[in-house]
Design a protein around this motif. Structure first.
Motif, PDB file in Angstrom:
ATOM      1  N   ILE A   6       9.184  -3.149  17.828  1.00  0.00           N
ATOM      2  CA  ILE A   6       7.804  -2.898  17.064  1.00  0.00           C
ATOM      3  C   ILE A   6       8.024  -2.299  16.178  1.00  0.00           C
TER       4      ILE A   6
ATOM      5  N   ASP B 178       9.621  -3.761  13.056  1.00  0.00           N
ATOM      6  CA  ASP B 178       8.709  -4.843  12.446  1.00  0.00           C
ATOM      7  C   ASP B 178       7.541  -4.168  11.440  1.00  0.00           C
ATOM      8  N   LEU B 179       7.036  -2.939  12.257  1.00  0.00           N
ATOM      9  CA  LEU B 179       6.012  -2.432  11.473  1.00  0.00           C
ATOM     10  C   LEU B 179       6.516  -1.835  10.149  1.00  0.00           C
TER      11      LEU B 179
ATOM     12  N   VAL C 146       1.654   4.957   9.476  1.00  0.00           N
ATOM     13  CA  VAL C 146       0.924   4.226   8.452  1.00  0.00           C
ATOM     14  C   VAL C 146      -0.080   5.404   7.355  1.00  0.00           C
ATOM     15  N   GLN C 147      -0.039   6.556   7.643  1.00  0.00           N
ATOM     16  CA  GLN C 147      -0.517   7.260   6.752  1.00  0.00           C
ATOM     17  C   GLN C 147       0.212   7.920   5.893  1.00  0.00           C
TER      18      GLN C 147
ATOM     19  N   LEU D 208       3.219  -8.804  19.917  1.00  0.00           N
ATOM     20  CA  LEU D 208       2.711  -7.238  19.239  1.00  0.00           C
ATOM     21  C   LEU D 208       3.584  -6.992  18.163  1.00  0.00           C
ATOM     22  N   ASP D 209       5.180  -7.497  17.861  1.00  0.00           N
ATOM     23  CA  ASP D 209       5.759  -6.914  16.669  1.00  0.00           C
ATOM     24  C   ASP D 209       5.275  -7.794  15.510  1.00  0.00           C
TER      25      ASP D 209
ATOM     26  N   GLY E 256      -7.572   6.551   8.686  1.00  0.00           N
ATOM     27  CA  GLY E 256      -7.623   7.819   8.447  1.00  0.00           C
ATOM     28  C   GLY E 256      -7.201   8.877   9.542  1.00  0.00           C
ATOM     29  N   GLY E 257      -7.130   8.491  10.690  1.00  0.00           N
ATOM     30  CA  GLY E 257      -6.464   9.506  11.754  1.00  0.00           C
ATOM     31  C   GLY E 257      -7.483   9.804  12.863  1.00  0.00           C
TER      32      GLY E 257
ATOM     33  N   GLY F  26       6.814  -4.403   7.445  1.00  0.00           N
ATOM     34  CA  GLY F  26       5.554  -4.499   6.895  1.00  0.00           C
ATOM     35  C   GLY F  26       5.196  -3.674   5.882  1.00  0.00           C
TER      36      GLY F  26
ATOM     37  N   ASP G 153       3.500   6.501  19.961  1.00  0.00           N
ATOM     38  CA  ASP G 153       2.161   6.520  19.296  1.00  0.00           C
ATOM     39  C   ASP G 153       1.881   7.528  17.953  1.00  0.00           C
TER      40      ASP G 153
ATOM     41  N   ASP H 141      -3.364   3.763  18.094  1.00  0.00           N
ATOM     42  CA  ASP H 141      -2.908   5.094  17.500  1.00  0.00           C
ATOM     43  C   ASP H 141      -2.713   4.317  15.902  1.00  0.00           C
ATOM     44  N   LEU H 142      -2.112   3.366  15.975  1.00  0.00           N
ATOM     45  CA  LEU H 142      -1.630   2.733  14.636  1.00  0.00           C
ATOM     46  C   LEU H 142      -2.828   2.531  13.884  1.00  0.00           C
TER      47      LEU H 142
ATOM     48  N   GLY I 282      -4.788   5.454  12.452  1.00  0.00           N
ATOM     49  CA  GLY I 282      -3.950   5.905  11.143  1.00  0.00           C
ATOM     50  C   GLY I 282      -4.454   5.071   9.922  1.00  0.00           C
ATOM     51  N   LEU I 283      -4.904   3.921  10.220  1.00  0.00           N
ATOM     52  CA  LEU I 283      -5.341   2.952   8.934  1.00  0.00           C
ATOM     53  C   LEU I 283      -6.216   3.295   8.394  1.00  0.00           C
TER      54      LEU I 283
ATOM     55  N   PRO J 197       0.850  -1.104   0.037  1.00  0.00           N
ATOM     56  CA  PRO J 197      -0.013   0.052   0.032  1.00  0.00           C
ATOM     57  C   PRO J 197       0.864   1.222  -0.116  1.00  0.00           C
TER      58      PRO J 197
ATOM     59  N   VAL K  62      -0.182  -3.800   8.810  1.00  0.00           N
ATOM     60  CA  VAL K  62       0.185  -3.005   7.978  1.00  0.00           C
ATOM     61  C   VAL K  62       0.123  -3.680   6.588  1.00  0.00           C
ATOM     62  N   GLN K  63       0.028  -5.087   6.633  1.00  0.00           N
ATOM     63  CA  GLN K  63       0.049  -5.634   5.446  1.00  0.00           C
ATOM     64  C   GLN K  63      -1.231  -6.215   5.046  1.00  0.00           C
TER      65      GLN K  63
ATOM     66  N   CYS L 141       3.574   6.076  15.083  1.00  0.00           N
ATOM     67  CA  CYS L 141       2.976   4.763  14.536  1.00  0.00           C
ATOM     68  C   CYS L 141       1.451   5.454  13.748  1.00  0.00           C
ATOM     69  N   LEU L 142       0.648   6.342  14.328  1.00  0.00           N
ATOM     70  CA  LEU L 142      -0.278   6.886  13.876  1.00  0.00           C
ATOM     71  C   LEU L 142       0.259   7.619  12.284  1.00  0.00           C
TER      72      LEU L 142
ATOM     73  N   CYS M 217       1.887  -5.627  14.553  1.00  0.00           N
ATOM     74  CA  CYS M 217       2.469  -4.713  13.622  1.00  0.00           C
ATOM     75  C   CYS M 217       2.704  -5.107  12.313  1.00  0.00           C
ATOM     76  N   LEU M 218       3.527  -6.135  12.060  1.00  0.00           N
ATOM     77  CA  LEU M 218       4.079  -6.602  10.751  1.00  0.00           C
ATOM     78  C   LEU M 218       3.047  -6.797   9.947  1.00  0.00           C
TER      79      LEU M 218
ATOM     80  N   ILE N 108      -0.020   2.071  21.453  1.00  0.00           N
ATOM     81  CA  ILE N 108       0.578   2.213  20.184  1.00  0.00           C
ATOM     82  C   ILE N 108      -0.318   1.417  19.298  1.00  0.00           C
TER      83      ILE N 108
ATOM     84  N   PRO O  33      -4.782   3.833   2.348  1.00  0.00           N
ATOM     85  CA  PRO O  33      -4.206   2.945   1.643  1.00  0.00           C
ATOM     86  C   PRO O  33      -4.896   1.315   2.111  1.00  0.00           C
ATOM     87  N   TYR O  34      -5.788   1.551   2.871  1.00  0.00           N
ATOM     88  CA  TYR O  34      -6.585   0.301   3.179  1.00  0.00           C
ATOM     89  C   TYR O  34      -8.083   0.385   3.210  1.00  0.00           C
TER      90      TYR O  34
END
Lengths: 344, 314
Positions: free
Chosen positions: A236, A239-240, A218-219, B180-181, B216-217, A243, A211, B209-210, B213-214, A114, B188-189, A214-215, B184-185, B206, B84-85
């Protein structure tokens, strides 16, 4: 090829590892041969053995080789369950004081995710923090886990991050933390980063909460450059970010130790289900080897091999299964070898 | 408020500022506490964080006053608000009272600091029970415990054990565990592989918030805080945006979706669905959008558009 005694040949300790390790290592060796890279491989195995006094250690010949060559390339190692000894990765980390885990994450054209245009580096402090392993039962049903942050380790990782940024023409370093919540520990880490930043006025220094990173990551990951952080956050985030560019199968990694030792490695698993079947994708180990070449100052070889690899993936004619194709590891490898020779 | 005027809700407005009570302890105003204890349900906008005000953050005060132990954030892709998602539909459930945010730190010797993470059986059991109840009540099929018990064997190990025990009482819900890792990996995929995620405090900070973000925030993400004694406070998690305050430019989506979450919590599902549909349709049709959503409409115009649609959907 150059004779072994040629001073331009540099020795690298090669640890093929388990599972698909041997075949992807062989692929890398073959590609390096095609590139005529001045590397002499010294193959060693790393298993846990008990030394005098009953302490677990890596085999003496592996340690001797690494101490002499200073540079290692390592495939995946299996994690034995209930083997009675600590993980091999932990042993290596302690043996060579591998304090910095470095992962450049660059979007691979042709390997669709993406995101496009990702180009960042995570630099993780790898010796302390939340992974000190110090835990206690306080009373029944109440457990505490201790996170340790020291001035020395924080300064050391910050210095590495800024040096890395300077040596690799990166424009900014961002310290990632939660000092609003962990005022003392992350506060100390942050202070050391700020102090080191003073000696690198040519590099832009910023700070961001984990945080928020991370927010934002991904944007819009393109806003990030070099990121430096304590252990858990690095675990973390690295790995993020892997991805974002397609996963552990295409992500390189380097571990920097004290005394000039550096070990580069693929961070995926041993994939026992496909081991020995000529199906593995050597990209992650190859890109780690490219990272290794850059670390050694062999930039021209690094660029040529990386270009050959990325062009192969971009053209989509010869791809291993995980990349969306149906070629064998050996076919993928040969394709890269041809391109490397053509690029000479 | 305008949007939910036909819903059976009577609003009781209160301010929350830190005041010093008898004995010098910081507290929220008594009339705010009394109202919440009586109504049990709260809807809250953003609060400013005064620097060096001498008192703890208001969010922390609220959390402690009402023992808000679970932070719940449903993250659903919004059609028409491109990220993107697509097809994200998951919920993060974060233990919000202990873990890494205990605030217990010490200087051991000069240059060596320790920070203590506390995990208790009670808090772990409580959040696990909430997660499984939530899954059951909201027709979710699985709950995944997120942890690092390979590294933090005792603390995350305890958390994990409690999740496993609670899972035994919810055989209708699939229970899985993931580092957790690895989450996250994978997140996002392919975020569609995730459903309900339950985890200790920092990981929840974490991941929530991640996941925001996916989709739109923070401007479009709802949030709910569940407390002991039946209290629940729903809130937008973005900031106060002082630069646009009072200019009719703000996007009310996050607070609105939090209010929708509140309606569902109260069992008012039909109102919840109607309001959510009106909101999502407005965003999808792209004719009336606030600036942050890519348009140039005012907050009042965006709001009126949703009001019309809500009435049309009745």
């Amino acid at each position: 090829s150059k004779p072994i005694s040629d001073p331009r040949m540099q020795t690298v300790t090669l640890i093929p590892g388990d599972g698909i390790g041997p075949e992807i290592s062989a692929a890398v060796v073959k590609i390096f041969e095609s590139a005529k890279a001045p590397i002499r491989w010294e193959e060693r195995n790393v298993t846990a053995i008990k030394g005098p006094g009953g302490k677990w250690m890596i085999p003496p010949d592996a340690k001797e080789s690494m101490d002499r060559s200073k540079i290692g390339l390592k495939g995946p190692l299996k994690t034995p369950i209930a083997a009675g000894h600590p993980s091999m990765n932990l042993l290596l980390r302690k043996t060579f004081d591998l304090y910095a885990n470095v992962r450049p994450c660059v979007s691979i054209e042709g390997y669709k995710t993406p995101y496009t245009d990702v180009d960042l580096v995570t630099i993780r402090e790898n010796t302390e923090g939340e992974y000190s392993g110090i835990e206690h039962v306080i009373v029944d049903g109440v457990v505490q886990s201790i996170k340790l942050i020291t001035e020395n380790a924080s300064r050391r990782i910050a210095e590495y991050a800024f040096e890395y940024a300077r040596n690799n023409q990166r424009s900014s370093v961002t310290a990632v933390h939660k000092a609003n919540i962990m005022r003392m520990s992350d506060g100390l880490f942050l202070r050391k980063c700020r102090e080191v930043a003073e000696n690198y006025k040519d590099i832009k220094f910023t700070e961001m909460y984990l945080d928020t990173v991370c927010l934002n990551m991904v944007q819009d990951p393109t806003q990030f450059d070099v990121l430096v952080m304590p252990n858990l956050y690095g675990d973390i985030l690295s790995d993020l970010c892997a991805g974002l560019i397609g996963g552990l199968g295409v992500t390189p990694s380097g571990n920097i130790g004290a005394n000039g030792v550096a070990i580069f490695e693929s961070v995926h698993g041993t994939a026992p289900d496909i081991a020995g079947l000529d199906l593995a994708n050597p990209t992650a180990l190859l890109l780690s080897a490219v990272m290794m070449l850059r670390h050694m100052g062999l930039h021209e070889y690094a660029s040529r091999i990386q270009t050959a690899c990325f062009d192969t993936i971009r053209d989509k004619k010869v791809l291993t299964k995980d990349l969306g194709g149906n070629s064998k590891c050996s076919e993928f490898t040969s394709e890269i070898c041809h391109r490397v020779q053509d690029l000479a």
